[in-house]
Design a protein around this motif. Structure first.
Motif, PDB file in Angstrom:
ATOM      1  N   UNK A   1       9.360   4.157  -2.010  1.00 47.62           N
ATOM      2  CA  UNK A   1       9.884   4.161  -3.375  1.00 47.62           C
ATOM      3  C   UNK A   1      10.975   3.113  -3.596  1.00 47.62           C
ATOM      4  N   UNK A   2      11.228   2.298  -2.551  1.00 42.76           N
ATOM      5  CA  UNK A   2      12.225   1.235  -2.655  1.00 42.76           C
ATOM      6  C   UNK A   2      11.664  -0.046  -2.051  1.00 42.76           C
ATOM      7  N   UNK A   3      11.768  -1.128  -2.790  1.00 39.71           N
ATOM      8  CA  UNK A   3      11.391  -2.449  -2.281  1.00 39.71           C
ATOM      9  C   UNK A   3      12.677  -3.212  -2.026  1.00 39.71           C
ATOM     10  N   UNK A   4      12.871  -3.645  -0.791  1.00 39.23           N
ATOM     11  CA  UNK A   4      14.109  -4.297  -0.383  1.00 39.23           C
ATOM     12  C   UNK A   4      14.019  -5.808  -0.530  1.00 39.23           C
TER      13      UNK A   4
ATOM     14  N   UNK B   1       0.824  -1.213   0.000  1.00 38.09           N
ATOM     15  CA  UNK B   1       0.000   0.000   0.000  1.00 38.09           C
ATOM     16  C   UNK B   1       0.855   1.258   0.000  1.00 38.09           C
ATOM     17  N   UNK B   2       1.977   1.230   0.718  1.00 42.45           N
ATOM     18  CA  UNK B   2       2.877   2.390   0.732  1.00 42.45           C
ATOM     19  C   UNK B   2       3.502   2.620  -0.651  1.00 42.45           C
ATOM     20  N   UNK B   3       3.750   1.540  -1.396  1.00 46.10           N
ATOM     21  CA  UNK B   3       4.272   1.691  -2.763  1.00 46.10           C
ATOM     22  C   UNK B   3       3.265   2.456  -3.608  1.00 46.10           C
ATOM     23  N   UNK B   4       1.983   2.088  -3.484  1.00 49.66           N
ATOM     24  CA  UNK B   4       0.967   2.713  -4.330  1.00 49.66           C
ATOM     25  C   UNK B   4       0.510   4.079  -3.836  1.00 49.66           C
ATOM     26  N   UNK B   5       0.778   4.415  -2.569  1.00 49.23           N
ATOM     27  CA  UNK B   5       0.443   5.781  -2.134  1.00 49.23           C
ATOM     28  C   UNK B   5       1.648   6.713  -2.228  1.00 49.23           C
TER      29      UNK B   5
ATOM     30  N   UNK C   1      14.166   0.295  -7.082  1.00 50.75           N
ATOM     31  CA  UNK C   1      13.563   1.622  -7.097  1.00 50.75           C
ATOM     32  C   UNK C   1      12.278   1.588  -7.915  1.00 50.75           C
ATOM     33  N   UNK C   2      11.193   2.024  -7.290  1.00 53.03           N
ATOM     34  CA  UNK C   2       9.855   1.994  -7.880  1.00 53.03           C
ATOM     35  C   UNK C   2       9.665   3.159  -8.844  1.00 53.03           C
TER      36      UNK C   2
END
Length: 131
Positions: free
Chosen positions: A21-24, A13-17, A94-95
């Motif tokens: 901006x980084x997925x580890x 949800x934090x990625x889409x809001x 990086x998103x």
């Protein structure tokens, strides 16, 4: 090429809001042709909820990686260190251009897959037929 990543719902949800901006990742897919990540939000959602493009992938020593990504990590430093416990290096994807789907999708019905532990590659035929 696309992969499905299992991501905890709070982080998905934090990625889409826009706050993450980084997925580890402790380990990463080997195929360098992967350009898009399909997001499978794990339990309790257990659905495919969106996708994003890969901007860059960082592979660094943990302290340097945190220094480069912490502002938009979407997690605390304590969580980060616990996640990477036992590792010297980590990955940060990086998103870019996150896109939440209008409807959540069933991974089994729409992709013919079981939920992946970490990630699963998607065959092109699977994508064209189901999404």
């Amino acid at each position: 090429m696309k992969v499905i990543l299992s991501i905890k719902p709070e982080f998905a949800n934090k990625i889409f809001n826009g706050t993450k901006k980084f997925e580890f990742r402790r380990t990463l897919f080997k195929n360098k042709e992967v350009k898009v990540i399909i997001v499978y939000a794990s339990a309790p959602i257990s659905k495919v909820i969106g996708e994003f493009e890969i901007d860059r992938i960082f592979h660094e020593e943990l302290e340097l990686l945190w220094n480069q990504t912490s502002k938009f990590s979407g997690i605390t430093e304590d969580y980060y260190m616990q996640y990477f416990d036992g590792k010297e290096n980590g990955y940060a994807i990086e998103v870019k251009n996150p896109k939440k789907y209008k409807m959540n999708l069933c991974i089994k019905q729409n992709y013919g897959l079981n939920p992946p532990q970490s990630f699963a590659y998607l065959r092109e035929s699977t994508l064209h037929n189901n999404v």
